[in-house]
Design an enzyme around this catalytic site. Structure first.
Site, PDB file in Angstrom:
ATOM      1  N   PHE A 146      41.934  43.829  41.042  1.00  0.00           N
ATOM      2  CA  PHE A 146      41.978  44.170  42.265  1.00  0.00           C
ATOM      3  C   PHE A 146      40.936  45.021  42.908  1.00  0.00           C
ATOM      4  O   PHE A 146      40.672  44.952  44.263  1.00  0.00           O
ATOM      5  CB  PHE A 146      43.245  44.830  42.733  1.00  0.00           C
ATOM      6  CG  PHE A 146      44.561  43.856  42.740  1.00  0.00           C
ATOM      7  CD1 PHE A 146      44.591  43.098  43.676  1.00  0.00           C
ATOM      8  CD2 PHE A 146      45.437  43.670  41.569  1.00  0.00           C
ATOM      9  CE1 PHE A 146      45.783  42.010  43.868  1.00  0.00           C
ATOM     10  CE2 PHE A 146      46.578  42.712  41.567  1.00  0.00           C
ATOM     11  CZ  PHE A 146      46.575  42.093  42.798  1.00  0.00           C
ATOM     12  N   GLU A 147      40.398  45.874  42.510  1.00  0.00           N
ATOM     13  CA  GLU A 147      39.230  46.655  42.913  1.00  0.00           C
ATOM     14  C   GLU A 147      37.844  45.965  42.770  1.00  0.00           C
ATOM     15  O   GLU A 147      37.090  46.158  43.565  1.00  0.00           O
ATOM     16  CB  GLU A 147      39.195  47.837  41.805  1.00  0.00           C
ATOM     17  CG  GLU A 147      40.192  48.956  41.652  1.00  0.00           C
ATOM     18  CD  GLU A 147      40.236  49.547  43.148  1.00  0.00           C
ATOM     19  OE1 GLU A 147      39.323  49.690  43.960  1.00  0.00           O
ATOM     20  OE2 GLU A 147      41.217  50.341  43.204  1.00  0.00           O
ATOM     21  N   GLY A 148      37.995  44.797  41.553  1.00  0.00           N
ATOM     22  CA  GLY A 148      36.832  44.025  41.543  1.00  0.00           C
ATOM     23  C   GLY A 148      35.389  44.987  41.356  1.00  0.00           C
ATOM     24  O   GLY A 148      35.445  46.175  41.322  1.00  0.00           O
TER      25      GLY A 148
END
Length: 213
Positions: free
Chosen positions: A70-72
């Site tokens: 989700f942070e990438g």
């Protein structure tokens, strides 16, 4: 507790920055001073049981994978460097780099134009997750916690910084695990509006929280 002033003072006394091993040793010493035994990792040899043993807990592979998903690691340049990017909710501050870092290795805020190598991004995530894990463990106050629950809570705290004030922490401490799982969905806003990315992340964290360790 904000540990940055302590690290800043030691850095000035030494006249140099820290090696990772030194950061971990100082972190342990501070934790031990605040709560005897907290600076020593005492995890039970079997972490798949109903709860984790007392002592320093660590986020597991599932939690790290969820955070990275989700942070990438956005803004990868053609030269292999990673560039800072603005917050999606504000279009500006806080500027972020790598795996969701908003501060650098010395605690300074990330600014436009900041560049890191991929190795720096990975090292910062590893260091930050150690700090967030300690904060989550402290907030749980010894409540029975599976590895999956702990991973989900560290991911939640890494994104929100809200583990101490969140109702889901209270529900977990009361043993109301289903009630705690439902609380994740409430944290879906940034900049005063619901973000689809946060909706998906909270749903993924709730699924991990509900999973058997």
């Amino acid at each position: 507790m904000d540990r940055k002033p302590i690290f800043d003072m030691i850095r000035r006394l030494l006249g140099r920055g820290f090696r990772q091993s030194e950061v971990e040793a100082i972190d342990d010493a501070i934790a031990d001073a605040l709560e005897p035994g907290a600076g020593k990792f005492l995890q039970d040899s079997v972490t798949t049981g109903p709860c984790l043993a007392a002592g320093r807990l660590e986020i597991g592979p599932q939690g790290v994978a969820l955070i990275k998903r989700f942070e990438g690691c956005a803004r990868m340049r053609t030269d292999g460097m990673v560039e800072a990017y603005p917050d999606p909710a504000t279009g500006g501050k806080p500027w972020t780099i790598g795996w969701g870092a908003t501060r650098g290795f010395d605690g300074e805020r990330i600014a436009p134009g900041t560049l890191w190598s991929m190795g720096q991004c990975d090292r910062k995530l590893e260091r930050d997750l150690q700090t967030y894990a300690v904060e989550v463990e402290r907030a749980l106050g010894g409540a029975p916690t599976t590895q999956s629950q702990f991973d989900a809570l560290v991911s939640f705290h890494y994104n929100t910084g809200a583990i101490e004030r969140a109702t889901l922490t209270k529900r977990h401490g009361e043993g109301d695990f289903e009630g705690a799982a439902r609380e994740f969905a409430r944290w879906n806003r940034a900049g005063g509006r619901v973000l689809k990315g946060l909706v998906r992340r909270r749903a993924a964290e709730a699924r991990l929280y509900r999973a058997e360790a």
